[in-house]
Design an enzyme around this catalytic site. Structure first.
Site, short mmCIF file in Angstrom:
data_model
loop_
_atom_site.label_atom_id
_atom_site.label_comp_id
_atom_site.label_asym_id
_atom_site.label_seq_id
_atom_site.Cartn_x
_atom_site.Cartn_y
_atom_site.Cartn_z
N HIS A 188 1.99 -0.73 5.84
CA HIS A 188 2.83 0.16 5.06
C HIS A 188 4.00 0.68 5.90
O HIS A 188 5.05 1.03 5.36
CB HIS A 188 2.02 1.37 4.56
N ASP A 260 1.00 -8.24 -1.57
CA ASP A 260 0.83 -6.81 -1.39
C ASP A 260 2.16 -6.16 -1.77
O ASP A 260 3.17 -6.84 -2.00
CB ASP A 260 0.44 -6.50 0.06
#
Length: 517
Positions: A188, A260
């Protein structure tokens, strides 16, 4: 493969079809409904979209009024990562707890019951399970989301989870290919790198994904990680060698490949979301997850237009985009055919309720009780204790909204229980002052990754040898305290199981009988 004659409308509809965007609100905004009419084939739900199961069912019905063959995706792993129960904590333990019990029939039953609840809400694609082998104990993003560190154990529970979830009519999405377990960086925030040789990758990371493919996983999610042994230049999400060469051709996977979230910094910070999305589809991905960070029509238009422009310029083959869109629609067709297959309730536990929790005596609580590992001994508490929660920043996958710990559950069993939250730098003396003469229960998560936690625990136990320690993360650190309870996850049911032992004794942690679905 059929060669298509290009029309703007066809290409635009295909570009919309490969997007899986989120949105804001507990009802569908007008722009989402318009995009569905224009070809959008998937939407994603996050905690911000969820209030109650009935509200989610109404929301998904509203969405499907525009297109009944719509994929509604969610990131509902159970355990620490929950969206359906984001404000209360999950009624199901996560992967590490199930792996610790290591009974595949239990994992299958838990997944089927979770899938049944999702299907009742109109959700038909779950971005789960995590098939990552947690070989790096310091991993900041996987941890309890993994079934464990043994590839074969992870493989058998990954397969069982897929079977259970899909038996309920919900497509499984096995992640994070080709394996996010040996990373020390959260994708992230930045680009993780796994520097191991091919032999290790094949013997460790790929073992659970082979099992997932054999179990018929309808979807596989790519990881934003660099593996130089497979591709020295591009992370898996945008690597033709990894998505097409390895996953499609070598491993023989024929289902949907979804990325993702494309706004994660490993992709957005390296390529930008538009460029990264084009590269991902060109590399072999079929769908683009647009995660919790972006939830607006502008983002959808930007990505749609980037894909259309790439086709027109020749950078992205029209046939590749059409193939990706066709796979999305094929999965939507499977979910329509599978509707109602898991409508029967899952396993019913034959004993033991958790009074006052609202959880009842379901399979999730039974599994959480069996996953608890106790070291040391102590008499059950009679008087209300003081609960000290040692906390660190939650990772983005888990989020800050979901409560965890044992204080609320102990408060139900021992009214008058008090609690305090402590972070790095808090002197132990502050905990002792707040506790007074009460027995101290310390709750931690991944203490081994935070030096200040282990130091504070050692100092506290030295001052108060009767302290109870509850580890709700990966139990890597040595047990401390008169009684050490490892729950293998921080789901609400895990807190209930720990609180029962503290207040009532270890006799409640007996292996419970349950009826397989």
């Amino acid at each position: 493969m059929t060669t298509l004659i290009s029309t703007t409308d066809t290409v635009t509809r295909d570009a919309l079809a490969v997007l899986q965007p989120g949105f804001t609100g507990t009802t569908a905004p007008g722009w989402v409904l318009r995009r569905i009419d224009e070809g959008l084939a998937s939407v994603a739900l996050f905690g911000r979209n969820i209030q109650t199961p009935e509200q989610v069912a109404a929301l998904t019905a509203q969405l499907r009024a525009e297109c009944d063959a719509l994929l509604v995706a969610i990131d509902e792993e159970g355990g620490d990562v929950t969206r359906l129960e984001v404000r209360t904590g999950s009624s199901f333990p996560g992967n590490l707890a199930l792996g610790h019990v290591d009974e595949v029939a239990l994992t299958r039953t838990v997944a089927r019951e979770l899938g049944r609840r999702l299907a009742e809400c109109g959700v038909n694609l779950n971005w789960a399970p995590s098939a990552d082998v947690n070989s790096n104990p310091g991993n900041p993003i996987i941890g309890v989301r993994s079934f464990g560190a043994d590839p074969e154990l992870v493989a058998r529970h990954t397969a069982a989870y897929i079977e259970g979830l899909q038996a309920a009519g919900v497509a499984a999405c096995t992640k994070h290919f080709p394996g996010h377990g040996d990373t020390a960086i959260d994708s992230h925030h930045a680009m993780p790198r796994i520097d191991v040789d091919l032999e290790t990758l094949y013997a460790r990371e790929l073992v659970p994904f082979r099992a997932a493919i054999a179990a018929g996983s309808k979807c596989v999610m790519s990881a934003h990680i660099l593996l130089p042994a497979l591709d020295p230049d591009r992370p898996a999400t945008v690597s033709p060698q990894i998505l097409t060469g390895l996953l499609r051709e070598e491993l023989g996977y024929d289902g949907l490949i979804v990325t993702d979230a494309v706004e994660m910094q490993a992709i957005a910070g390296t390529y930008g979301i538009e460029r990264g999305s084009v590269l991902a589809i060109a590399a072999g991905a079929d769908a683009l997850c647009i995660g919790g960070g972006l939830e607006d029509d502008g983002t959808v238009r930007r990505l749609r237009d980037a894909l259309v422009a790439a086709v027109r310029s020749g950078e992205l083959a029209e046939e590749r985009l059409a193939d990706a869109a066709a796979r999305v629609r094929a999965l939507a067709s499977w979910t329509r055919a599978a509707e109602g297959t898991g409508s029967e309730p899952g396993a019913a536990v034959q004993e033991g309720t958790a009074s006052g929790t609202g959880i009842g005596s379901g399979i999730g609580l039974a599994a959480a009780r069996r996953a608890v590992e106790v070291t040391g001994s102590a008499e059950p508490l009679i008087d209300p204790p003081y609960v000290a929660s040692f906390t660190s920043e939650s990772n983005i996958a888990v989020g800050d909204e979901t409560p965890w710990g044992v204080a609320a559950e102990l408060g139900r069993l021992l009214p008058g229980t008090e609690t305090g939250t402590y972070g790095t730098g808090t002197p132990v003396a502050a905990v002792l002052r707040a506790a007074g003469e009460r027995r101290i229960v310390v709750v931690v998560r991944d203490a081994h990754r935070h030096a200040w936690m282990t130091e504070a625990l050692d100092a506290l136990v030295a001052k108060r040898p009767g302290t109870v320690v509850v580890e709700m993360g990966v139990p890597q650190a040595a047990p401390r305290g008169a009684l050490h309870i490892a729950t293998h996850g921080a789901a609400r049911v895990c807190g209930v199981a720990a609180a029962e032992i503290i207040a009532r004794g270890n006799d409640l942690r007996r292996c419970q009988s349950w009826v397989r679905s």
